[in-house]
Design a protein around this motif. Sequence first.
Motif, short mmCIF file in Angstrom:
data_model
loop_
_atom_site.label_atom_id
_atom_site.label_comp_id
_atom_site.label_asym_id
_atom_site.label_seq_id
_atom_site.Cartn_x
_atom_site.Cartn_y
_atom_site.Cartn_z
N GLY A 100 37.79 5.86 90.50
CA GLY A 100 37.15 6.40 91.70
C GLY A 100 35.69 6.05 91.81
N GLY A 101 35.31 4.88 91.30
CA GLY A 101 33.91 4.47 91.37
C GLY A 101 33.08 4.90 90.17
N ILE A 102 33.70 5.57 89.20
CA ILE A 102 33.01 6.00 87.98
C ILE A 102 33.48 5.12 86.82
CG2 ILE A 102 32.65 7.90 86.36
CD1 ILE A 102 33.14 9.83 88.67
N VAL A 103 32.55 4.47 86.13
CA VAL A 103 32.91 3.58 85.03
C VAL A 103 32.78 4.33 83.70
CG1 VAL A 103 30.56 2.65 84.77
CG2 VAL A 103 32.53 1.31 83.99
N VAL A 104 33.73 4.09 82.80
CA VAL A 104 33.76 4.76 81.49
C VAL A 104 33.11 3.85 80.45
CG1 VAL A 104 35.23 5.79 79.72
CG2 VAL A 104 35.87 5.96 82.14
N ALA A 105 32.30 4.44 79.57
CA ALA A 105 31.65 3.68 78.51
C ALA A 105 31.46 4.56 77.28
CB ALA A 105 30.29 3.16 78.99
N ASP A 106 31.21 3.92 76.14
CA ASP A 106 30.91 4.66 74.92
C ASP A 106 29.41 4.89 74.78
OD1 ASP A 106 31.82 5.86 72.40
OD2 ASP A 106 30.72 4.21 71.45
N ARG A 107 28.63 3.96 75.30
CA ARG A 107 27.18 4.05 75.33
C ARG A 107 26.67 3.14 76.42
NH1 ARG A 107 24.55 2.12 69.90
NH2 ARG A 107 25.98 3.65 69.00
N ALA A 108 25.41 3.33 76.80
CA ALA A 108 24.82 2.50 77.84
C ALA A 108 23.32 2.39 77.59
CB ALA A 108 25.09 3.10 79.22
N ILE A 109 22.71 1.41 78.21
CA ILE A 109 21.25 1.27 78.18
C ILE A 109 20.73 1.50 79.59
CG2 ILE A 109 19.29 -0.24 77.73
CD1 ILE A 109 20.78 0.47 75.20
N HIS A 110 19.87 2.49 79.72
CA HIS A 110 19.27 2.80 81.02
C HIS A 110 17.82 2.34 81.03
CE1 HIS A 110 18.21 4.89 84.70
NE2 HIS A 110 17.19 5.44 84.07
N GLU A 111 17.44 1.62 82.08
CA GLU A 111 16.06 1.18 82.23
C GLU A 111 15.38 2.05 83.27
OE1 GLU A 111 13.41 -2.83 83.17
OE2 GLU A 111 15.44 -3.01 82.33
N THR A 112 14.30 2.70 82.87
CA THR A 112 13.59 3.60 83.76
C THR A 112 12.72 2.84 84.75
OG1 THR A 112 11.70 3.82 82.27
CG2 THR A 112 13.53 5.35 81.95
N ALA A 113 12.20 3.56 85.73
CA ALA A 113 11.37 2.94 86.76
C ALA A 113 10.10 2.34 86.17
CB ALA A 113 11.02 3.96 87.83
N ASP A 114 9.62 2.90 85.06
CA ASP A 114 8.39 2.37 84.44
C ASP A 114 8.69 1.41 83.29
OD1 ASP A 114 9.41 4.32 82.81
OD2 ASP A 114 7.53 5.41 82.53
N GLY A 115 9.93 0.90 83.24
CA GLY A 115 10.26 -0.19 82.32
C GLY A 115 10.73 0.20 80.94
N LYS A 116 10.92 1.49 80.67
CA LYS A 116 11.42 1.89 79.35
C LYS A 116 12.93 1.68 79.28
CE LYS A 116 7.97 5.34 78.12
NZ LYS A 116 7.33 6.14 79.11
N ARG A 117 13.40 1.30 78.11
CA ARG A 117 14.84 1.14 77.87
C ARG A 117 15.31 2.30 77.00
NH1 ARG A 117 16.29 -2.88 74.92
NH2 ARG A 117 18.25 -3.43 75.96
N LEU A 118 16.31 3.04 77.50
CA LEU A 118 16.79 4.23 76.82
C LEU A 118 18.28 4.09 76.49
CD1 LEU A 118 15.10 6.94 79.09
CD2 LEU A 118 14.20 5.97 76.97
N LEU A 119 18.62 4.36 75.25
CA LEU A 119 20.02 4.39 74.84
C LEU A 119 20.63 5.70 75.33
CD1 LEU A 119 22.46 3.43 73.10
CD2 LEU A 119 21.38 4.63 71.18
N VAL A 120 21.75 5.61 76.03
CA VAL A 120 22.46 6.79 76.52
C VAL A 120 23.76 6.90 75.72
CG1 VAL A 120 23.38 8.02 78.51
CG2 VAL A 120 21.50 6.39 78.81
N ILE A 121 23.89 7.98 74.97
CA ILE A 121 25.03 8.16 74.07
C ILE A 121 25.27 9.65 73.90
CG2 ILE A 121 23.55 8.11 72.02
CD1 ILE A 121 25.79 6.60 70.56
N HIS A 122 26.53 10.05 73.72
CA HIS A 122 26.79 11.49 73.57
C HIS A 122 26.14 12.03 72.31
CE1 HIS A 122 28.60 15.37 74.01
NE2 HIS A 122 29.21 15.27 72.83
N GLY A 123 26.35 11.36 71.19
CA GLY A 123 25.70 11.76 69.94
C GLY A 123 26.63 12.28 68.87
N ASP A 124 27.89 12.51 69.20
CA ASP A 124 28.82 13.03 68.19
C ASP A 124 29.01 12.07 67.03
OD1 ASP A 124 31.87 11.68 68.92
OD2 ASP A 124 30.31 11.60 70.44
N GLN A 125 28.74 10.78 67.27
CA GLN A 125 28.86 9.78 66.21
C GLN A 125 27.91 10.06 65.05
OE1 GLN A 125 28.25 9.30 69.44
NE2 GLN A 125 29.32 7.52 70.28
N PHE A 126 26.88 10.88 65.30
CA PHE A 126 25.88 11.17 64.28
C PHE A 126 25.96 12.61 63.80
CE2 PHE A 126 24.61 7.73 66.99
CZ PHE A 126 24.28 6.75 66.08
#
Length: 271
Positions: A100-126
């Motif tokens: 329905g237009g929603i993509v499934v992933a295990d992790r992702a990299i989000h780039e913010t408006a000011d150029g920062k790269r952020l790892l997006v992950i649930h965290g249960d792996q740790f």
Amino acid sequence: MSGQEPRTFRSMFISDVHLGSKAAKAEFLIDFLRYHDADIIYLVGDIVDGWRLRRSWHWPQSHNDVVQKLLRKARKGANITYIAGNHDEFARQFQGVHFGGIVVADRAIHETADGKRLLVIHGDQFDTVVHNARWLAYLGDHAYDAAMLVNRVVTRLRQLLGLPYWSFSSWAKVNVKKAVNFIGSFQTMLAEEARRSHVDGVICGHIHHAVIENFGDVQYINTGDWVESCTAVVEHFDGRMEILTWAQVLPEAPDEPFIPLLIEDRVGQAA
């Protein structure tokens, strides 16, 4: 009239809704989504609670409404990524699949408006308990159910007394020494994973403790949850990150304002 104006952000991060659990504050989340929108939305794991649903089926209309609300946002053009967690680990087998237009992933990299790269992950792996001693995690899950039962009783009493929402379980989490130590260890491990991934920070969920902190050169962001604290993280259009709390349900404004007919008007019309 609620007095609350709808707000739009560049991105929004929501986790640990636990749909399928009686503890899920679905009504609060529906209300939050009514007043908040974003071009990019990350669902950062444990959106659906498969562990609870395997034990007993609980899926009221409000839980379905949350799903429909998110699908509607996707249809309207929001870029939505569903990051799987441990309670909805069944979703990990569908990485890369669109629903329905929603993509499934295990992790992702989000780039913010000011150029920062952020790892997006649930965290249960740790979480070493979840990862290495699943039986203990299930046992802890039952203990958590008991804590949430206490939380619901406290919430109901506060409602009867006209007091605002307050989470007993959140209070206990930040005041019990072992819980504090676990949170600190979890945050440190996620910050280290961000460094290994060569990114500027990490956005996660899992431990139901919303916070934005810096660990040296790494920014650690936790989205919180929608069973205790009712929090989400949003990114403003300048790249600034903020935690929003929404432990309420605002009355819906009527489509058209009600204007009473004055007595003088009725008299004039009768004449």
